[in-house]
Write an enzyme that holds these catalytic residues in place. Structure first.
Site, short mmCIF file in Angstrom:
data_model
loop_
_atom_site.label_atom_id
_atom_site.label_comp_id
_atom_site.label_asym_id
_atom_site.label_seq_id
_atom_site.Cartn_x
_atom_site.Cartn_y
_atom_site.Cartn_z
N TYR A 184 -2.15 -0.79 10.10
CA TYR A 184 -2.26 -1.18 8.70
C TYR A 184 -0.98 -0.82 7.95
O TYR A 184 -0.41 -1.67 7.23
CB TYR A 184 -3.45 -0.47 8.06
CG TYR A 184 -3.60 -0.70 6.58
CD1 TYR A 184 -4.14 -1.89 6.10
CD2 TYR A 184 -3.20 0.27 5.65
CE1 TYR A 184 -4.28 -2.10 4.74
CE2 TYR A 184 -3.34 0.06 4.30
CZ TYR A 184 -3.89 -1.13 3.84
OH TYR A 184 -4.02 -1.34 2.49
N SER A 227 0.84 -1.18 0.00
CA SER A 227 0.00 0.00 0.00
C SER A 227 0.88 1.24 0.00
O SER A 227 1.99 1.22 0.55
CB SER A 227 -0.91 0.03 1.24
OG SER A 227 -1.53 1.29 1.40
#
Length: 240
Positions: free
Chosen positions: A149, A136
């Protein structure tokens, strides 16, 4: 673990294994691979619209290893692995519980490691293969409210680059895709990443489309032996 009736794909088409293929980004990648001529096996907790669908929890290393053997038996040699399975949660650091940390780590980095650990041995036997991990943009740049995350996604980049170095002389090429905020159900309607105030800060003022991320994956797979250890970021220009 369950599977569909055994398919009988053409032996001329390469086999790809995609984790998290039931929905969102994983489904888009699986579809794009199918259109590009791959035979696709999907791993997810729920059924996938792929040639072979296997319901498995990626945090279960033994179950993932069994699934890889099933794919090799029913479809043939796995030429490519794409690790998409993951979860997302927006929490400030003080609100992240031990269980939230454990789950995020187990699914995002643990699931990636489990899939790679199961597939690499069969690729090593043949001296060929390609792996694309999904990280990401937050794993590179970080973000307020996304610490657990972002930590797992950053770990995927480090893991992938290390694996690329380890397998460099074995004919196996490992790369990563680090998308920016993508237009999938993973982002709730109330997510700050969907807010106009955020989108207007981007050079391309919109969320990244799943098909654009799938295109980046296909690019890395088709690059063959010309790229390894690389990170491609379709992110609407969020980081330049």
């Amino acid at each position: 673990m369950s599977n569909t009736d055994r398919p009988n794909p053409s032996t001329q088409r390469p086999v790809a294994l995609v984790t998290g293929a039931a929905r969102g980004l994983g489904a888009a990648i699986a579809k794009a691979l199918g259109v590009a001529g791959w035979v696709v096996a999907g791993l997810d907790l729920t059924p996938c619209a792929t040639t072979l669908s296997i319901q498995v929890d990626v945090t279960d290393a033994a179950a993932v290893a069994d699934a890889v053997q099933l794919v090799e038996r029913d479809l043939g040699p796995i030429a490519a692995l794409v690790t998409v399975a993951g979860i997302y949660e927006e929490l400030l650091i003080d609100d992240i519980t031990d269980s939230a940390w454990d789950r995020m780590l187990a699914v995002n980095i643990g699931g990636t490691i489990n899939a790679c650990s199961a597939v690499v041995p069969v690729m090593l036997k043949r001296g060929a293969g390609a792996i694309v991990t999904i990280s990401s943009d937050l794993g590179v740049g970080g973000s307020q409210g996304d610490a657990h995350y972002a930590a797992t996604k950053g770990a995927i980049v480090g893991f992938s680059r290390s694996l690329a170095r380890e397998l460099l002389t074995d004919g196996i090429f490992v790369n990563s895709v680090a998308p920016g905020a993508a237009d999938t159900a993973m982002l709730s309607a109330e997510s700050p990443w969907r807010a106009d105030s955020f989108l207007k800060t981007l050079p391309i003022p919109r969320l990244v489309r799943p098909d654009e991320i799938a295109g980046a994956v296909l690019f890395l797979l088709e690059a063959g032996n010309t790229m390894t250890g690389q990170l491609v970021s379709p992110n609407s220009g969020a980081t330049i």
